[in-house]
Design an enzyme around this catalytic site. Structure first.
Site, short mmCIF file in Angstrom:
data_model
loop_
_atom_site.label_atom_id
_atom_site.label_comp_id
_atom_site.label_asym_id
_atom_site.label_seq_id
_atom_site.Cartn_x
_atom_site.Cartn_y
_atom_site.Cartn_z
N GLU A 93 -32.73 48.62 -54.33
CA GLU A 93 -31.80 48.84 -55.45
C GLU A 93 -30.63 47.87 -55.47
O GLU A 93 -30.31 47.29 -56.51
CB GLU A 93 -31.26 50.28 -55.44
CG GLU A 93 -32.25 51.31 -55.98
CD GLU A 93 -33.17 51.84 -54.90
OE1 GLU A 93 -33.04 51.42 -53.74
OE2 GLU A 93 -34.03 52.70 -55.22
N HIS A 130 -31.03 64.29 -55.14
CA HIS A 130 -31.65 63.87 -56.40
C HIS A 130 -31.09 64.58 -57.62
O HIS A 130 -31.72 64.58 -58.68
CB HIS A 130 -33.16 64.10 -56.35
CG HIS A 130 -33.90 63.10 -55.52
ND1 HIS A 130 -33.85 63.11 -54.16
CD2 HIS A 130 -34.70 62.06 -55.85
CE1 HIS A 130 -34.59 62.13 -53.68
NE2 HIS A 130 -35.12 61.47 -54.69
#
Lengths: 328, 368
Positions: free
Chosen positions: A60, A129
């Site tokens: 990322e 998450h």
């Protein structure tokens, strides 16, 4: 008006902008062959090829940084983060590079990048998450932050974000990808970044919100508030969180004198806290009651569904907050 | 590809006299490159002095000792076409890439005439015209940016190469490995140059790297050949970079380890006394890149020729200080420019200058 899901509306925006501008490319984890973890990039690889729809390694910080570098030298990257939870790994590239190059270089370079993906809870995904992280990006000058709540807004704002010369953090919601709504069929439907919208007019109380709280908490609460309680409720969808359209909020509070802020994220140092502070500062005389804020409870998200339902703002807490500011 | 990926340790460095016929450019070009090194050296010496005189503040990292690396490698580029990204030890890269000594000094002196108008400072020089992309403050933080420029070059097919300098400490950052993985995977036109001056601040590569021979770290891991270069020899740096740039233009990224040394501390606040010995500094000074070039071409760099050049450079640096001193500080209104292209009156800005004005008349009307 066409009725589309949020996913379809976003896909249309990507499709149209990639067709319009050669410089636009899409990169991220699983965006090409897999069509995106949430299928937002369906059909793009087939149409535009692997040069412009690029599957990245799970890296990322560096694929966001690669996008920033490509934007600095003239391309128009759209970088998909599978969820904004993973963008935490890329905070260095977003905050130290994307947000600052124009400033540090004395205006010699710009950074026309869009970093997009779902933000907030998806349902039983537990603590790592399920985070609504918009405040992290709103906090940093040099970034624009957009968080649409309907398919029409999503399309018009994503097209605007792709054309914007500055870095735009574009936050979607996993819970909204299947949500259906009207999308104008005009050829080049585009909405201005930095403008809130009065989604529902009323005169007794102002609810300020953004993102999926509008559809998931406020719309169901409205029926009760306007039906059972007989209240006339004004709902403002901020749509863009940076820059903030404070004028629209204050104009509404001038009319209703009462305000409720509804956001999905944690309450401390949040966007809701920031908007409240601004309304207290500039609209102190307009208020007949303290502002009520409805936020995520101040805990990491647990896995169990009954706990999650209690933690994320829902219609009940919106109704309670509205009753409170109306002294009912 | 398999043979190309093999990492190599080169040692073609020649000390002592060389023939002008043996070098790949003209005598004039050689003199120009020598001048870049000498200007870099004298500029930085004066810069350190001005810092100690408190003419400016902030972090300041001097390049003294490493001049051959920037000069030799940038000489192998097509300026204006290829991209250059470097670290915060960037004054000399800036001078080579078309930012005048005046603009560099004025930026250090926090003046509006500086290349970033007083908003970048020592660590953030940029030049859009020569594609000099900074001047980056986070160790390893710009390796993805350079990789992105290389990606853009391949995307457009415009033949540009990105040159990405970093210090030896950057090779332990995640971004280094992530970037090299993508560059190797996609065959991006990029040359990574680690300026191995042995110390990341005060921590040596021996004390921070499981494999301190850095050139060995990329070949098998990322399909990017690693090559070790004598970074104290400008001609060797030039040749290694020229070869690497050629490979990169053909889609083979390369990693170059340039062995070099900074004579001064990490920054102006580091006397460099606790982690290295005087003897070590002395040993490296014996390999000085400027002296080395003089020794290689004694008939070109004669005593009188060098003396004249020294005088000219002394004047150039003195002029830059005068220019910086005479320039104006930024206007307070500059605070708000170049945050975003169309930076609106964010409500927050009233905190310092009270510019946000809400239309109260409108409110009054609304109340009625």
């Amino acid at each position: 008006m066409a009725i589309l899901t949020m996913r379809e509306a976003l896909n249309q925006a990507l499709f149209e902008e990639m067709e319009r501008d050669e410089r636009v490319f899409l990169m991220g984890e699983e965006v090409a062959l897999y069509h995106g973890a949430y299928k937002v990039s369906m059909g793009l690889l087939e149409k535009f090829g692997e040069k412009r729809v690029v599957d990245s390694p799970i890296t990322e910080n560096s694929f966001v940084g690669l996008g920033v570098g490509a934007a600095n030298v003239g391309l128009r990257p759209i970088i998909e983060v599978m969820t904004f939870n993973f963008s935490i790994l890329a905070l260095d590239q977003i905050i130290n590079n994307a947000a600052k190059l124009r400033y540090m270089s004395g205006g010699q370079f710009e950074c026309p990048i869009v970093i997009r993906g779902p933000n907030g809870a998806g349902g039983a995904l537990a603590a790592q998450h399920s985070q609504a992280l918009e405040a992290q990006y709103v906090h940093c000058p040099g970034l624009k932050v957009v968080m649409p709540s309907t398919p029409g807004d999503a399309k018009g704002l994503l097209k605007a974000a792709i054309r914007d010369p500055d870095p735009v953090i574009f936050m979607e919601s996993e819970k909204l990808y299947n949500y259906k709504g009207e999308v104008p069929e005009e050829e080049d439907y585009i909405l201005p970044i930095g403008k809130a919208e009065v989604k529902h007019s009323g005169s007794d109380v102002t609810i300020v919100t953004y993102g999926r709280m509008y559809t998931h908490a406020i719309l169901p609460a409205l029926e009760r508030l306007e039906g059972e309680e007989g209240l006339s409720v004004e709902v403002i969808d901020m749509r863009t969180l940076a820059p903030l359209d404070l004028d629209t909020v204050l104009e509404s509070v001038a009319k209703t004198n009462r305000m409720v802020l509804v956001e999905e994220s944690w309450p401390k140092a949040s966007v809701g806290a920031w908007i409240s502070e601004q309304v207290y500062r500039y609209g102190f005389d307009l208020l007949d009651a303290p502002i009520e804020r409805v936020s995520h409870l101040d805990v990491p998200m647990p896995y169990a569904a009954n706990l999650e339902a209690e933690i994320i703002p829902g219609p009940e807490s919106v109704v309670d907050a509205v009753r409170k500011v109306c002294y009912l | 590809m398999a043979t190309k990926s093999n990492s190599t340790k080169t040692s073609s460095s020649k000390k002592g006299k060389m023939n002008l016929k043996d070098i790949p450019f003209s005598k004039e070009r050689l003199i120009e490159l020598f001048r870049q090194m000498l200007l870099g050296r004298r500029f930085e010496e004066k810069c350190g002095q001005q810092y100690q005189m408190k003419k400016f503040s902030g972090f300041c990292h001097l390049y003294i000792g490493q001049e051959a690396v920037a000069v030799g490698s940038i000489a192998a580029l097509e300026i204006g076409k290829d991209y250059v990204f470097t670290t915060y030890r960037d004054h000399v890269h800036a001078l080579i890439l078309g930012i005048s000594a005046k603009e560099v000094m004025a930026e250090l002196f926090m003046k509006r005439t500086g290349s970033s108008h007083g908003k970048g400072g020592s660590m953030h020089f940029y030049n859009g015209k020569t594609r000099f992309m900074g001047g980056n403050g986070i160790v390893g933080g710009h390796t993805p940016l350079a990789t992105g420029a290389a990606f853009a070059s391949k995307y457009r097919g415009d033949g540009a190469v990105a040159l990405c300098y970093m210090g030896d400490a950057a090779v332990n950052q995640g971004t280094f490995h992530e970037s090299l993985n993508m560059a190797g995977l996609w065959g991006l036109p990029i040359v990574y140059i680690v300026e191995n001056n042995i110390y990341g601040m005060g921590t040596s590569t021996e004390r921070s790297c499981a494999q301190p021979e850095l050139w060995k770290r990329t070949g098998d891991a990322y399909n990017i050949p690693g090559r070790q270069v004598n970074g104290m020899d400008m001609l060797e740096v030039y040749e290694a970079t020229r070869q690497a740039v050629e490979d990169a233009r053909n889609g083979q990224p390369v990693f170059l380890e340039m062995l070099c040394y900074r004579y001064r501390g990490h920054s102006m606040s580091d006397p460099a006394t606790t982690y290295r010995t005087k003897d070590e500094v002395g040993q490296w000074r014996m390999k000085d890149p400027i002296e080395r070039l003089k020794e290689q071409f004694p008939t070109v760099f004669t005593e009188s020729m060098v003396k004249d050049m020294e005088e000219e450079i002394k004047q150039e640096v003195a002029d830059s200080i005068k220019f910086a001193e005479d320039s104006e500080l930024p206007e307070l209104s500059d605070i708000w420019t170049d945050v975003c292209v169309d930076y609106p009156g964010y409500p927050g800005r009233e905190a310092s200058d009270n510019k946000y004005e809400f239309p109260y008349e409108q409110l009054e009307n609304a109340k009625k």
